[in-house]
Design an enzyme around this catalytic site. Structure first.
Site, PDB file in Angstrom:
ATOM      1  N   MET B  30       3.960   1.818 -20.357  1.00 52.22           N
ATOM      2  CA  MET B  30       3.596   3.039 -20.152  1.00 52.22           C
ATOM      3  C   MET B  30       2.436   3.722 -20.519  1.00 52.22           C
ATOM      4  O   MET B  30       2.344   5.083 -20.630  1.00 52.22           O
ATOM      5  CB  MET B  30       4.794   3.780 -20.944  1.00 52.22           C
ATOM      6  N   GLU B  35      -2.781  -2.790 -29.513  1.00 56.82           N
ATOM      7  CA  GLU B  35      -2.674  -4.015 -29.696  1.00 56.82           C
ATOM      8  C   GLU B  35      -1.342  -4.794 -29.286  1.00 56.82           C
ATOM      9  O   GLU B  35      -1.535  -5.978 -29.275  1.00 56.82           O
ATOM     10  CB  GLU B  35      -3.210  -4.557 -31.178  1.00 56.82           C
ATOM     11  N   HIS B  37       0.685  -4.065 -26.692  1.00 60.11           N
ATOM     12  CA  HIS B  37       0.272  -4.285 -25.200  1.00 60.11           C
ATOM     13  C   HIS B  37      -0.690  -5.551 -25.199  1.00 60.11           C
ATOM     14  O   HIS B  37      -0.760  -6.499 -24.222  1.00 60.11           O
ATOM     15  CB  HIS B  37      -0.258  -3.071 -24.294  1.00 60.11           C
ATOM     16  N   GLY B 147       7.591  -6.628 -25.447  1.00 59.91           N
ATOM     17  CA  GLY B 147       7.437  -6.740 -26.716  1.00 59.91           C
ATOM     18  C   GLY B 147       8.748  -6.491 -27.473  1.00 59.91           C
ATOM     19  O   GLY B 147       9.631  -5.723 -27.222  1.00 59.91           O
ATOM     20  N   ASP B 150      10.498  -3.359 -29.079  1.00 64.97           N
ATOM     21  CA  ASP B 150      11.963  -2.711 -28.029  1.00 64.97           C
ATOM     22  C   ASP B 150      12.897  -3.752 -27.917  1.00 64.97           C
ATOM     23  O   ASP B 150      12.792  -4.073 -26.691  1.00 64.97           O
ATOM     24  CB  ASP B 150      11.261  -1.929 -27.065  1.00 64.97           C
ATOM     25  N   GLN B 153      15.632  -3.147 -25.483  1.00 65.02           N
ATOM     26  CA  GLN B 153      15.179  -3.196 -24.086  1.00 65.02           C
ATOM     27  C   GLN B 153      14.947  -4.776 -23.436  1.00 65.02           C
ATOM     28  O   GLN B 153      15.091  -4.960 -22.347  1.00 65.02           O
ATOM     29  CB  GLN B 153      13.580  -2.455 -24.186  1.00 65.02           C
ATOM     30  N   SER B 185       2.599   1.526 -31.976  1.00 63.65           N
ATOM     31  CA  SER B 185       3.322   2.106 -31.171  1.00 63.65           C
ATOM     32  C   SER B 185       2.684   3.236 -30.432  1.00 63.65           C
ATOM     33  O   SER B 185       1.836   3.718 -31.264  1.00 63.65           O
ATOM     34  CB  SER B 185       4.582   2.642 -31.759  1.00 63.65           C
TER      35      SER B 185
END
EC number: 6.3.2.1
Lengths: 282, 282
Positions: B30, B35, B37, B147, B150, B153, B185
């Site tokens: 999103m 870091e 990501h 990741g 989450d 998820q 985050s």
């Protein structure tokens, strides 16, 4: 013809074809193949290097009081017919292979389902869209073939492919009919001899409607009334619906214009038959 | 680095790579890259010929009272970071491109969502699974990177890929942390300076739990109590949940055994933070 029953084997086989640069046409069916299916196979055969056909009676798309258990099955005959017409890969997984545990995800259809068969078969198209999502990923075809007899199904699949961006071309194939006009269907075997004689009235009613439209009738209600009256007069069946919508959006219409579908469903003692025609009104 | 905003262009570009036999790693995000990501990008860079990254703040996965409008966005910075770390294709469609009209189909998640964040964010994972189904078909990757911050998820995506037979390998990447242990985050920017000082208590509480388990504690309730107490003592935040489940099934446990997740969510004045650790108990 390869006969495959395991998902993994099917994915491997289809991946191999794709690596070789071959185009794949896919005909998903519930088996008990008839000339309607053969028309799909022939079209797929013309347009692709490889034709894959699946036979799977999908419990997820049957309601609790529907005919899942007694739906006609004859896998040997299906294999013979598929082979005769040049199918390369015949995929017939069992229920345990397709649903080994409760699904953690499901596809829910939100548009194009509050009318026609969707209205009287709640959850039916969720089951169709879910199994097709699974099958599309297993087969990964370039083109998928569906019969226009199930015109609402074609509309739902059109939405599924468009909104989820499946890299698949939907090919809709015209309804194949018996000589007397009855649309071919696996469920026709349920009909008693007398019902079989009456059943062509569905198509005749639709042709009456078509003629009325060609003569200038544009009032949706009047056209529906014609269809209903013809069926009531010529059969002992009970009309489930006789309706007109825009196609493939399936939005209600007062005045006919553009692409429209006239669709009927009639309950006989042992079978519920559906039929439709799609008209392009200038 | 290619920057693409249209679905059609993205499909064409990715198809070309696939035709050339290149493997594709996909990092869906999103945006407002950090870091965490970057760790996903690096992993994807190691394992694939092509790395595609998407930035899309997906309205479908936000509740009516959640932070869709104020979710942090900085597309220029995202592009710079992506380019620096060797992303080949940067895909950033706008909302109108992804949802041009009401969806006719949606994915509904039925398992692994009645606990943790799924419980307090109804519909959240339906939105996640739906947008991922779209993105997976647009990108058609060999591997997709998520990741473990989450973790629920990851569990949901694991179910999505497995039950729908996506030909995609899920790669779960460990949580990246600040020096003081706070999980990276995009929402950390919401924290006041005082909250920022308190926030590492989430991870410290999880480490206390881990130590207790390593010392032989197997009672789930006792371990949860430890976590709650530590957070209550060391922060002004309000605990949303502090729970233990089997992983990735997310089934309740009384006695810890096998692969388990200890997960917490804490509401601060302007941000809700989550964290977790996954333990493999012999």
């Amino acid at each position: 013809m390869m006969v495959i029953t395991k998902i993994k084997d099917m994915q491997t086989a289809m991946q191999q074809y794709r690596r070789e640069g071959k185009t794949i046409g896919f005909v998903p069916t519930m088996g008990y193949l008839h000339e309607g299916h053969v028309a799909l196979i022939k079209k797929a055969r013309e347009e692709n290097d490889i034709v894959a056909l699946s036979v799977f009676v999908n419990p997820l798309q049957f309601g609790p009081n529907e005919d899942f258990e007694r739906y006609p099955r004859d896998l040997e005959r299906d294999q013979r017919i598929a082979k005769e017409h040049g199918v390369d890969v015949f995929f017939s997984p069992d229920v345990k292979e397709m649903y080994p545990h409760p699904l953690s995800v499901q596809v829910v259809v939100k548009e194009r389902v509050d009318v026609l068969c969707g209205k009287s078969r709640p959850g039916h198209f969720d089951g169709v869209a879910t199994v097709l999502t699974k099958l599309f990923h297993i087969v990964m075809p370039d083109r998928a073939y569906f019969g226009l007899k199930d015109a609402q199904q074609v509309a739902v699949v059109d939405g599924l492919i468009r909104d989820f961006h499946f890299p698949i071309q939907l090919v809709a194939v015209p309804t194949v009919r018996e000589e007397d006009g009855l649309a071919k269907s696996s469920r026709n075997v349920y009909l008693s001899p007398e019902e079989r004689k009456e059943a062509p009235a569905l198509y005749k009613a639709l042709l009456q409607a078509k003629a009325a439209v060609e003569n200038g009738e544009r009032n949706a209600e009047a056209v529906c009334a014609l269809v209903k009256q013809y069926i009531q007069t010529h059969t002992h069946g009970e009309i489930d619906y006789a309706e007109i919508y825009s196609y493939p959006d399936l939005k209600p219409l007062e005045t006919l214009a553009g692409k429209v579908i006239i669709a009927v469903a009639v309950r006989f003692a042992n079978a519920r038959l559906i039929d439709n025609i799609i008209l392009d009104i200038a």
